[in-house]
Design an enzyme around this catalytic site. Structure first.
Site, short mmCIF file in Angstrom:
data_model
loop_
_atom_site.label_atom_id
_atom_site.label_comp_id
_atom_site.label_asym_id
_atom_site.label_seq_id
_atom_site.Cartn_x
_atom_site.Cartn_y
_atom_site.Cartn_z
CE LYS A 46 76.79 81.58 -34.96
NZ LYS A 46 75.69 81.11 -35.84
CE1 TYR A 78 77.89 82.20 -29.40
CE2 TYR A 78 79.75 82.64 -30.86
CZ TYR A 78 78.41 82.36 -30.68
OH TYR A 78 77.59 82.22 -31.77
P1 NAD Z 1 66.74 79.62 -31.85
O1 NAD Z 1 66.91 78.65 -30.73
O2 NAD Z 1 65.41 80.24 -32.00
O3 NAD Z 1 67.16 78.95 -33.23
C1 NAD Z 1 68.18 78.00 -33.32
C2 NAD Z 1 67.68 76.92 -34.26
O4 NAD Z 1 68.71 75.98 -34.57
C3 NAD Z 1 66.51 76.12 -33.67
O5 NAD Z 1 65.39 76.20 -34.52
C4 NAD Z 1 67.06 74.72 -33.64
O6 NAD Z 1 66.09 73.73 -33.85
C5 NAD Z 1 68.04 74.77 -34.80
N1 NAD Z 1 68.94 73.62 -34.84
C6 NAD Z 1 69.85 73.25 -33.91
N2 NAD Z 1 70.43 72.09 -34.29
C7 NAD Z 1 69.87 71.75 -35.49
C8 NAD Z 1 70.04 70.65 -36.38
N3 NAD Z 1 70.92 69.66 -36.13
N4 NAD Z 1 69.29 70.62 -37.52
C9 NAD Z 1 68.40 71.59 -37.78
N5 NAD Z 1 68.20 72.65 -36.99
C10 NAD Z 1 68.92 72.72 -35.84
O7 NAD Z 1 67.89 80.73 -31.61
P2 NAD Z 1 68.35 81.99 -32.49
O8 NAD Z 1 69.05 82.87 -31.54
O9 NAD Z 1 67.23 82.49 -33.30
O10 NAD Z 1 69.46 81.34 -33.45
C11 NAD Z 1 69.44 81.47 -34.85
C12 NAD Z 1 70.83 81.82 -35.38
O11 NAD Z 1 71.16 83.14 -34.95
C13 NAD Z 1 71.95 80.92 -34.89
O12 NAD Z 1 72.87 80.71 -35.94
C14 NAD Z 1 72.62 81.76 -33.81
O13 NAD Z 1 73.96 81.41 -33.63
C15 NAD Z 1 72.47 83.13 -34.44
N6 NAD Z 1 72.66 84.28 -33.56
C16 NAD Z 1 71.94 84.39 -32.39
C17 NAD Z 1 72.13 85.50 -31.57
C18 NAD Z 1 71.38 85.64 -30.28
O14 NAD Z 1 71.84 86.39 -29.41
N7 NAD Z 1 70.24 84.98 -30.09
C19 NAD Z 1 73.02 86.50 -31.96
C20 NAD Z 1 73.72 86.37 -33.15
C21 NAD Z 1 73.53 85.25 -33.95
O1 0WE Z 2 74.95 81.60 -31.26
C1 0WE Z 2 74.45 81.79 -30.18
C2 0WE Z 2 73.97 80.62 -29.33
C3 0WE Z 2 74.01 79.32 -30.06
C4 0WE Z 2 73.80 78.11 -29.19
C5 0WE Z 2 73.04 78.10 -28.02
C6 0WE Z 2 72.89 76.92 -27.29
C7 0WE Z 2 72.13 76.88 -26.00
C8 0WE Z 2 71.59 75.49 -25.70
C9 0WE Z 2 74.41 76.94 -29.58
N1 0WE Z 2 74.29 75.79 -28.88
C10 0WE Z 2 73.53 75.76 -27.75
N2 0WE Z 2 73.41 74.58 -27.08
C11 0WE Z 2 72.55 74.41 -26.04
O2 0WE Z 2 72.51 73.34 -25.41
N3 0WE Z 2 74.35 83.09 -29.70
C12 0WE Z 2 74.97 84.15 -30.46
C13 0WE Z 2 73.71 83.45 -28.41
C14 0WE Z 2 74.77 83.48 -27.38
O3 0WE Z 2 75.21 82.34 -26.82
C15 0WE Z 2 76.23 82.67 -25.94
C16 0WE Z 2 76.42 84.06 -25.95
C17 0WE Z 2 75.49 84.59 -26.87
C18 0WE Z 2 75.33 86.00 -27.27
C19 0WE Z 2 77.01 81.85 -25.14
C20 0WE Z 2 77.97 82.44 -24.33
C21 0WE Z 2 78.17 83.81 -24.32
C22 0WE Z 2 77.40 84.64 -25.13
#
Ligand code: NAD
Ligand code: 0WE
Length: 279
Positions: A181, A174
């Protein structure tokens, strides 16, 4: 009786129009929908089901193919592109919102980005550029959105963002996102202190791992997702519906005295000292 809804727009309650929603009359703007797996979309469905009128902003390339059809499905008409790295674009979106809706009751920030190469290997190898990019998109953007939305926000308004456990403890790969974060969670506290006197609340949800676009293709994500359900106290994974439920709480009067908080929606994973399947 049908009030404030066109025939083309689906009922929120499957025909039971009289149910009172926790967010009736509220207007919310949601950043971060990429597709129907997005956490932002899970939040949108939950807020809509409780009566909120919603608008959406995402990066331009997603708008026509992904975001507009989803917005249409809940009768939302406000859909505007915005790259959160641009103050001008943020200002433009907030200006359009003011023209269309006036005030803003709910602001949802559900986006993050780091370079893929910075989400593998060792954190110590993170470049200056990669660090700055991850912190800009994933943490500073909340500050920028709130600042530009400030004149639209009013007593009772709520701001919500999404975090992850990697802010607090080391999660392999991560890396720089964990640092971003941590900055995001600290920003929630400082923003909450700034805006609290105006009756505006700022909170975060720290969600367990969910298979969204942002999680797809992350090295080892599938394995970690499976192991999570084996050890989390509730012995299951977290869904975008789970996050939506908590979002309704944090965006409604139900949480009227909660601000600057990070609420775990993680099936209890964070309480474990030693995550094992025993006990
Ligand atoms: P997702 O890919 O559906 O959403 C991520 C969004 O970020 C996308 O819509 C993308 O277009 C947007 N984004 C990235 N760069 C951008 C920019 N420069 N301007 C505007 N938008 C931009 O993935 P998600 O998992 O729904 O992520 C949403 C949030 O939840 C993130 O903050 C992520 O860190 C957080 N999160 C995700 C998880 C997980 O396991 N999926 C867990 C905890 C927190
Ligand atoms: O916040 C996240 C992921 C956010 C994210 C994901 C990507 C994938 C594609 C940010 N930047 C990028 N850039 C890319 O090019 N999560 C909480 C999901 C997540 O991501 C991980 C996790 C978990 C959970 C990465 C490593 C280990 C665990």
């Amino acid at each position: 009786m049908l009030v404030g809804r066109t025939a083309a727009e689906p009922s929120r309650y499957g025909g039971q129009e009289e149910r009172v929603g926790q967010l009736d009359g509220k207007k919310g703007l949601i950043f971060g929908v990429a597709n129907d797996h997005s956490i932002a979309w899970g939040i949108a469905r939950a807020l809509h089901a409780e009566g909120a009128t919603l608008g959406f902003s995402s990066i331009e390339s997603l708008i026509d193919r992904r975001v507009r059809p989803l917005a249409d499905s809940i009768g939302a008409t406000f859909v505007e592109p915005c790259d959160v790295q641009s103050d001008d674009q943020i200002r433009h979106v907030m200006g359009r919102w003011r023209e269309e809706h006036g005030g803003l009751d709910i602001l949802v920030h559900a986006l993050a980005f780091a370079r893929r190469e910075d989400l593998e290997g060792a954190f110590v190898d993170t470049s200056r550029d990669g660090f700055a990019l991850a912190l800009d998109v994933s943490a500073y953007s909340l500050v920028a959105l709130v600042r530009e939305a400030r004149e639209l926000l009013h007593p009772g308004s709520a701001v919500l963002t999404l975090s992850y456990y990697g802010a607090e403890k080391v999660v392999g790969n991560y890396n720089v996102m964990g640092v971003a974060k941590a900055a995001l969670e600290a920003s929630v506290r400082y923003l909450a202190a700034d805006l609290g006197p105006d009756g505006i609340r700022v909170n975060a949800i720290s969600a367990g791992p969910i298979r969204t676009l942002a999680a797809a293709g992350i090295a080892g994500f599938k394995k970690m997702h499976g192991a999570f359900a084996d050890v989390a106290p509730l012995r299951r994974n977290v869904t975008t519906e789970d996050v939506g439920g908590a979002a309704v709480f944090l965006c409604s009067e139900l949480s009227g005295a909660i601000t600057g908080e990070v609420l775990y929606v993680d099936a209890g994973f964070n309480i474990l000292g030693v995550p094992t399947t025993e006990g």
